[in-house]
Scaffold this motif. Structure first.
Motif, short mmCIF file in Angstrom:
data_model
loop_
_atom_site.label_atom_id
_atom_site.label_comp_id
_atom_site.label_asym_id
_atom_site.label_seq_id
_atom_site.Cartn_x
_atom_site.Cartn_y
_atom_site.Cartn_z
N SER A 107 0.83 -1.19 0.00
CA SER A 107 0.00 0.00 0.00
C SER A 107 0.87 1.25 0.00
O SER A 107 1.66 1.46 0.93
CB SER A 107 -0.90 0.01 1.25
N ILE A 108 0.71 2.08 -1.01
CA ILE A 108 1.52 3.30 -1.10
C ILE A 108 1.24 4.23 0.08
O ILE A 108 2.14 4.90 0.59
CB ILE A 108 1.34 4.02 -2.46
N ILE A 109 0.02 4.25 0.52
CA ILE A 109 -0.35 5.12 1.66
C ILE A 109 0.37 4.66 2.92
O ILE A 109 0.98 5.46 3.64
CB ILE A 109 -1.89 5.15 1.86
N ASP A 110 0.32 3.35 3.19
CA ASP A 110 1.01 2.82 4.38
C ASP A 110 2.52 3.01 4.28
O ASP A 110 3.18 3.30 5.28
CB ASP A 110 0.66 1.34 4.59
N ARG A 111 3.08 2.85 3.07
CA ARG A 111 4.53 3.08 2.89
C ARG A 111 4.88 4.53 3.23
O ARG A 111 5.88 4.79 3.89
CB ARG A 111 4.96 2.78 1.45
N LYS A 112 4.07 5.47 2.76
CA LYS A 112 4.34 6.89 3.02
C LYS A 112 4.23 7.20 4.51
O LYS A 112 5.04 7.97 5.05
CB LYS A 112 3.38 7.79 2.23
N ILE A 113 3.25 6.61 5.18
CA ILE A 113 3.08 6.83 6.63
C ILE A 113 4.30 6.30 7.39
O ILE A 113 4.88 7.00 8.22
CB ILE A 113 1.78 6.17 7.15
N ILE A 114 4.69 5.07 7.09
CA ILE A 114 5.85 4.46 7.75
C ILE A 114 7.11 5.27 7.46
O ILE A 114 7.91 5.56 8.36
CB ILE A 114 6.05 2.99 7.29
N THR A 174 11.00 10.87 10.94
CA THR A 174 10.83 11.70 12.14
C THR A 174 11.80 11.25 13.22
O THR A 174 12.30 12.06 13.99
CB THR A 174 9.38 11.61 12.66
N LEU A 175 12.09 9.94 13.25
CA LEU A 175 13.02 9.38 14.23
C LEU A 175 14.47 9.38 13.71
O LEU A 175 15.34 8.75 14.30
CB LEU A 175 12.60 7.94 14.58
N SER A 176 14.71 10.10 12.61
CA SER A 176 16.04 10.27 12.01
C SER A 176 16.62 8.99 11.42
O SER A 176 17.84 8.81 11.38
CB SER A 176 17.02 10.85 13.03
N TYR A 177 15.77 8.10 10.97
CA TYR A 177 16.24 6.90 10.28
C TYR A 177 16.32 7.18 8.79
O TYR A 177 15.51 7.94 8.24
CB TYR A 177 15.29 5.71 10.49
N GLN A 178 17.28 6.54 8.13
CA GLN A 178 17.30 6.55 6.68
C GLN A 178 16.31 5.47 6.26
O GLN A 178 16.30 4.37 6.84
CB GLN A 178 18.70 6.23 6.19
N VAL A 179 15.49 5.74 5.27
CA VAL A 179 14.43 4.81 4.90
C VAL A 179 14.46 4.52 3.41
O VAL A 179 14.59 5.43 2.60
CB VAL A 179 13.04 5.38 5.26
N THR A 180 14.34 3.24 3.08
CA THR A 180 14.11 2.82 1.70
C THR A 180 12.79 2.07 1.72
O THR A 180 12.56 1.24 2.61
CB THR A 180 15.23 1.88 1.21
N THR A 181 11.91 2.38 0.77
CA THR A 181 10.63 1.68 0.71
C THR A 181 10.54 0.87 -0.57
O THR A 181 11.03 1.30 -1.62
CB THR A 181 9.43 2.66 0.78
N VAL A 182 9.93 -0.29 -0.47
CA VAL A 182 9.63 -1.13 -1.63
C VAL A 182 8.21 -1.67 -1.47
O VAL A 182 7.67 -1.71 -0.36
CB VAL A 182 10.64 -2.29 -1.81
N ASP A 183 7.62 -2.09 -2.59
CA ASP A 183 6.21 -2.49 -2.55
C ASP A 183 5.96 -3.99 -2.56
O ASP A 183 4.82 -4.43 -2.69
CB ASP A 183 5.44 -1.82 -3.70
N SER A 184 7.02 -4.80 -2.41
CA SER A 184 6.79 -6.25 -2.40
C SER A 184 7.94 -6.97 -1.70
O SER A 184 9.06 -6.43 -1.60
CB SER A 184 6.66 -6.78 -3.83
N PHE A 207 3.61 -5.25 15.05
CA PHE A 207 2.85 -4.03 15.29
C PHE A 207 1.50 -4.10 14.59
O PHE A 207 1.42 -4.54 13.44
CB PHE A 207 3.59 -2.79 14.76
N LEU A 208 0.48 -3.64 15.29
CA LEU A 208 -0.84 -3.51 14.67
C LEU A 208 -0.95 -2.14 14.03
O LEU A 208 -0.52 -1.13 14.59
CB LEU A 208 -1.95 -3.71 15.70
N LYS A 209 -1.52 -2.12 12.82
CA LYS A 209 -1.75 -0.86 12.12
C LYS A 209 -3.00 -0.20 12.66
O LYS A 209 -3.93 -0.90 13.04
CB LYS A 209 -1.90 -1.10 10.62
N PRO A 210 -3.07 1.09 12.70
CA PRO A 210 -2.06 2.03 12.21
C PRO A 210 -0.86 2.06 13.18
O PRO A 210 -1.02 2.15 14.39
CB PRO A 210 -2.78 3.37 12.18
#
Length: 194
Positions: A17-24, A30-40, A127-130
């Motif tokens: 989910s693109i929305i959930d990826r953007k939220i995460i 915000t916690l100063s982590y470097q983030v890479t997102t993928v969809d699968s 973790f349970l979403k949200p």
């Protein structure tokens, strides 16, 4: 892409989910982590340098990984995804050379048997979403623990592979307690003895 420094951890976030990826991604940044997102899960394995068809032998060397420029410190993945579930991704990681990497599973469904199964397979958290910022604040200790474990393992491997001749040379360079005692008896400092 920025190289991960000691103070910055790199998290691979996996969600179809693109929305959930953007939220995460926003929460992790915000916690100063470097983030890479993928969809699968398949893209996550590819980014990690693992392949879906790899054998499950953790001792098999993986092919050179030219596309990954940074070390990944943790994977956070959705449970329900088409193709490869988060549980399947967890199993692939834990059966690979990256088995010590922390993996966290997320799901919008509170199914106790699913949660138990993931934790028993090696997930660090479920973790349970949200997902909330307070949930993600639990990640840093997991990554610190793993980083320290990896550093200790590398030191042990280095010591184990150190050549016997090098060990002999190092032993000869260090004065023995007997030599130090003789030097002290003769009124010389052990370091100045010839």
């Amino acid at each position: 892409m920025v190289m991960a420094g000691e103070s910055q951890f790199h998290v691979l976030a996996v969600d179809d989910s693109i929305i959930d990826r953007k939220i995460i991604q926003t929460l992790l940044k915000t916690l100063s982590y470097q983030v890479t997102t993928v969809d699968s899960g398949a893209k996550a394995l590819e980014f990690l340098g693992l392949h879906q068809d790899d054998t499950t032998n953790p001792n098999t060397p993986s092919p050179p990984n030219n596309h990954q420029e940074v070390e990944v410190n943790l994977v956070i993945t959705d449970y329900c995804m088409p193709g490869m579930t988060g549980y399947d991704l967890l199993k692939k990681i834990k059966e690979s050379s990256l088995r010590n990497m922390p993996v966290v599973i997320m799901s919008s469904e509170n199914v106790p048997s699913r949660i138990t199964r993931c934790l028993e397979e090696g997930a660090e958290e479920f973790f349970l979403k949200p997902v909330r910022l307070s949930d993600l604040s639990k990640l840093r200790p997991l990554m610190l623990k793993t980083k320290l474990k990896d550093q200790n393992q590398k030191q042990e491997e280095k010591a184990a592979f150190q050549s016997p001749k090098l060990q002999q040379v190092e032993q000869k360079q260090q004065p023995s307690n007997d030599d130090k005692g003789k030097a002290i008896d003769e009124g010389l400092s052990p370091e100045k003895k010839n």
